[in-house]
Design an enzyme around this catalytic site. Sequence first.
Site, PDB file in Angstrom:
ATOM      1  N   LYS A  29     -14.083 -16.480  -6.504  1.00  0.00           N
ATOM      2  CA  LYS A  29     -15.224 -17.031  -6.370  1.00  0.00           C
ATOM      3  C   LYS A  29     -14.950 -18.744  -6.357  1.00  0.00           C
ATOM      4  CE  LYS A  29     -18.604 -15.528  -8.747  1.00  0.00           C
ATOM      5  NZ  LYS A  29     -20.223 -15.192  -8.457  1.00  0.00           N
ATOM      6  N   ARG A  98     -20.098 -18.767 -14.521  1.00  0.00           N
ATOM      7  CA  ARG A  98     -19.871 -17.540 -13.766  1.00  0.00           C
ATOM      8  C   ARG A  98     -18.575 -17.016 -13.876  1.00  0.00           C
ATOM      9  NH1 ARG A  98     -24.038 -16.318  -9.992  1.00  0.00           N
ATOM     10  NH2 ARG A  98     -25.524 -18.035 -10.136  1.00  0.00           N
ATOM     11  N   GLY A 107     -19.682  -7.205 -10.964  1.00  0.00           N
ATOM     12  CA  GLY A 107     -20.633  -6.673 -12.020  1.00  0.00           C
ATOM     13  C   GLY A 107     -19.990  -6.221 -13.184  1.00  0.00           C
ATOM     14  N   MET A 109     -17.995  -8.457 -15.419  1.00  0.00           N
ATOM     15  CA  MET A 109     -17.874  -9.406 -16.256  1.00  0.00           C
ATOM     16  C   MET A 109     -19.081 -10.168 -16.336  1.00  0.00           C
ATOM     17  SD  MET A 109     -13.929 -10.572 -15.694  1.00  0.00           S
ATOM     18  CE  MET A 109     -14.151 -11.074 -14.059  1.00  0.00           C
ATOM     19  N   ARG A 343     -16.985 -14.784   0.615  1.00  0.00           N
ATOM     20  CA  ARG A 343     -15.705 -14.040   0.320  1.00  0.00           C
ATOM     21  C   ARG A 343     -15.427 -13.268   1.548  1.00  0.00           C
ATOM     22  NH1 ARG A 343     -17.656 -10.151  -4.396  1.00  0.00           N
ATOM     23  NH2 ARG A 343     -19.109  -8.923  -3.107  1.00  0.00           N
ATOM     24  N   HIS A 459      -2.317  23.545  -7.851  1.00  0.00           N
ATOM     25  CA  HIS A 459      -1.765  23.934  -6.824  1.00  0.00           C
ATOM     26  C   HIS A 459      -2.575  23.994  -5.448  1.00  0.00           C
ATOM     27  CE1 HIS A 459      -0.640  27.475  -3.971  1.00  0.00           C
ATOM     28  NE2 HIS A 459       0.428  26.941  -4.343  1.00  0.00           N
ATOM     29  N   GLU A 767      18.761  15.002  -4.153  1.00  0.00           N
ATOM     30  CA  GLU A 767      17.612  15.124  -4.897  1.00  0.00           C
ATOM     31  C   GLU A 767      18.105  15.523  -6.238  1.00  0.00           C
ATOM     32  OE1 GLU A 767      15.415  18.758  -3.643  1.00  0.00           O
ATOM     33  OE2 GLU A 767      17.289  19.717  -3.037  1.00  0.00           O
ATOM     34  N   SER A 786      18.953  13.486   3.415  1.00  0.00           N
ATOM     35  CA  SER A 786      17.652  13.191   3.282  1.00  0.00           C
ATOM     36  C   SER A 786      17.120  13.383   1.944  1.00  0.00           C
ATOM     37  CB  SER A 786      16.998  14.439   3.899  1.00  0.00           C
ATOM     38  OG  SER A 786      15.423  14.187   3.837  1.00  0.00           O
ATOM     39  N   CYS A 854      12.216  13.311   2.622  1.00  0.00           N
ATOM     40  CA  CYS A 854      11.346  14.259   3.016  1.00  0.00           C
ATOM     41  C   CYS A 854      10.434  14.736   1.852  1.00  0.00           C
ATOM     42  CB  CYS A 854      12.148  15.489   3.630  1.00  0.00           C
ATOM     43  SG  CYS A 854      13.479  16.213   2.586  1.00  0.00           S
ATOM     44  N   TYR A 874      14.292   7.119   8.651  1.00  0.00           N
ATOM     45  CA  TYR A 874      13.095   7.890   9.155  1.00  0.00           C
ATOM     46  C   TYR A 874      12.274   8.062   7.671  1.00  0.00           C
ATOM     47  CZ  TYR A 874      15.245  12.132   8.472  1.00  0.00           C
ATOM     48  OH  TYR A 874      16.232  13.385   7.747  1.00  0.00           O
TER      49      TYR A 874
HETATM   50  C1  PEP Z   1      12.026  17.518  -2.808  1.00  0.00           C
HETATM   51  O1  PEP Z   1      12.471  18.063  -3.616  1.00  0.00           O
HETATM   52  O2  PEP Z   1      11.669  16.276  -2.531  1.00  0.00           O
HETATM   53  C2  PEP Z   1      11.828  18.364  -1.495  1.00  0.00           C
HETATM   54  C3  PEP Z   1      11.510  17.775  -0.322  1.00  0.00           C
HETATM   55  O3  PEP Z   1      12.176  19.492  -1.551  1.00  0.00           O
HETATM   56  P1  PEP Z   1      11.153  20.750  -2.440  1.00  0.00           P
HETATM   57  O4  PEP Z   1       9.949  20.163  -2.610  1.00  0.00           O
HETATM   58  O5  PEP Z   1      11.057  21.782  -1.434  1.00  0.00           O
HETATM   59  O6  PEP Z   1      11.926  20.884  -3.636  1.00  0.00           O
HETATM   60 MG    MG Z   2      13.530  19.754  -3.713  1.00  0.00          MG
END
Ligand code: PEP
Ligand code: MG
Length: 902
Positions: A29, A98, A107, A109, A343, A459, A767, A786, A854, A874
Amino acid sequence: MAAQETVDHKYVYDFAEGNKDLKDLLGGKGANLAEMTNLGLPVPPGFIITTEACKAYLATGEEPAGLAGQIATHLEALEREMGRRLGDPDDPLLVSVRSGAKFSMPGMMETVLNVGLNDRSVVGLSAQAGGNDRFAWDSYRRLIQMFGKTVCEVPGEEFEHALDEAKRAKGTTNDLDLDADDLRGLVDAYKKIFVKHTGREFPQEPREQLDLAIRAVFESWNAERAVVYRRQERIPADLGTAVNVVSMVFGNLGPDSGTGVAFTRDPGSGAQGIYGDYLANAQGEDVVAGIRNTVPLQELEQLDKKSYDELLAFMARLEGHYKDLCDIEFTIERGKLWMLQTRVGKRTAAAAFVIAGQLVDEGLIDLDEALHRVNGAQLAQLMFPRFRLDHEFQPVAKGIGASPGAASGKVVFTSARAVELAAEGEAVILVRRETNPDDLNGMIAAQGILTSRGGKTSHAAVVARGMGKTCVSGADEIDVNVPAKRFTVAGQTVNEGDIVSIDGTTGKVYLGEVPVMPSEVVQYFEGSLEPEHVDNPLVRAVHRIMSHADAKRRLAVRTNADTGADAARARRFGAQGIGLCRTEHMFLGDRRELVERLILARTDDERESALAALLPLQRDDFKEIFREMDGLPVTVRLIDPPLHEFLPPLEQLAVNVAVAQERGEDVAKEEALLAAVRRMHEENPMLGLRGVRLGLVIPGLFAMQVRAIAEAAVAVTRAGAVAKPEIMVPLVGAVQELETVRAEAEKIIAEVVGDSGVEVLIGTMIEVPRAALTAGQIAEAAQFFSFGTNDLTQMAWGFSRDDVEGAFFWRYLELGIFGISPFESIDRDGVGRLVRIAAEEGRAARPELKLGVCGEHGGDPDSVHFFHEVGLDYVSCSPFRVPVARLEAGRAAVETHGSDSR
Ligand code: PEP
Ligand code: MG
């Protein structure tokens, strides 16, 4: 010397000394008031006390040294400029105090208006207002009320009661019917309330009023609602608020005064035009309180043409200056327009895109800036279908909006029934108490999922979000009775086949069919846009900005897809390959029996025969995917989960065996299965016989998959398409594991591929933390990495990915140990560090190593920026997230520094 330095520290800025880029120090402000002042717009003069002063006060409970003196100096300058002294009995200057933090916290403060009024200056104010006693006493009672409540914690209801009492005595319900005498009486009543609660008289000394009000604003930074809001909006807790001390102007001085808000474009749709509301003879708080109805801003033209024209000119000026949609608060005091706030305005997701596109057309910003102005969360919102709630529909229950979107359909209670009805072309909503992996087919078949248990990470929620499917979870007013095929809610019974509608954004559940609107943006991505939408400004803007993101981004975007249909959709959404094809679902359904044969095999022959039966089925799976991804890389991951996950649960098997025995049936097979399940039971299956370990322990399993992949690639290539398979080994922790699998795979590949021209890469997931820490060694045996950031997060933190989010993350969030679940957005410091180390050491060992991610994080906007910074090639994410990742990868590429696009 230290004391001297403290005194010299600058805590107070005149409006003329600030500018819009000083938000950290002056708050939003204040910085914008300063900017408008310097643009020459009519801003009531004032000064700003910095966020640093607030932080110092909050740290010690005392105003920092030098602050009081600096306030005095700025106050004197303000008094000189205004030609009035604060609280002068004859001709008082009044100020508002203010809050104003870096990020808008509407709103949350405190604000105190009319500071400087007391028993004597109220008379001077009346004279200033041309003998308007009523106005003066009304202003005074407002000060005592606001000051009492905000500064001295007097319960607000007491003032409300006194006001109601005054109105009752007058026989009215309208504040405006109270005259000057009534209000003078109310001031007396308010003062008594003040004394009763504080043990002291209402302070008459103007400077004391000012100092106490400033303290109260500082302290309101830590008010509970402000803390909660910051947590929700992920605003850092240590920024502090600035305090704006501004000379009062009054919109309640008669019909030639008033107050209003204005937007330079429609914040809902982004359309150009004049949007806003105006309320004559009122102060800003009356508009907020909704005491009287506002009129559209356009009507101001009739009421006060001069101010209207001036306002429009200022709006155009501000938009040109900020190069963005601005929202504005203004007051007209007896025909003189004052600008009280501006703003860069909040807007809907659609408006964000449309406005960014318009501003490019108008030459105000370039495409890089347009890309910076939108974000993936907004794009995701635009991709969900929504209800057309222009009809009157009342929700019957409310759960958690677990996966956004709007879905209507016939209620079904089992996965099988969902599949059956969907095959007949029916839209269905799968209703369960909670879902489990066996419901997957039903979830895929359904339009939406409704559960009576579970939260945002249940899930149902996780899977639905992955699929871009609408889901409401944890709607606990619903009592689900699966065997009876019905649920009850709010005294009504809903049977299988009845229609319900669920809104995955709000979590609301409706009986009957609420009509939905398809998202034009998804139609655009899918290339199936209805003709009337082709010229829609939103679609045009999305197209333009996405094209620019694609042109700029360095990260490629792939998708996680296990079926031809998912692969095809992701491709339409712009996926440049598959980064993760999980092969485990290919072992479910009618193939379970073959898996059982594999698990129960007692001899090599039995095992080989089960694998031989699986081979052609797998080959067909891969052929379909390679065909859909013709010309693009497809990373197929060898089977990962423990094999006993493909067998029925222990309890169910035990019951089946017992029942069958009772009936005198032949239970040999069930008994064998039961024995196998008992044998394979693991205390910690996530850390057990899964991933590469399976391949090393069960002869022929990985070999069968490798052969199926290679044969499918060759077949598809021979049929004229281009298959680019990449075989990925999960859960590797040591290079020797990978080397062993690789040696076997290479032999099979060489044999199958022959002279077909097909090239098969072999790489690994990273992983397991040890893999990240020995990435230099592992890269010797891998053509690509990956990052499986789901498991990497699980193992780096030691958090069971299936349990902890629902169990105790609330406490971690509350304590600020993290601001967002590390399963949702990459933990840069810990898990991210492992990714960085592995990327650097992997590339050092093998410069051409391809790097991707991934895990779920591949589609998370903030994480995409991190993966860009680390230099991955990627990201791979679920099909619906592909456009989001494309956009964010583009934004990461054009943003050299972090964004403040909150
Ligand atoms: C992961 O562990 O990030 C992965 C892509 O494999 P998953 O989720 O199938 O274990
Ligand atoms: Mg995994």
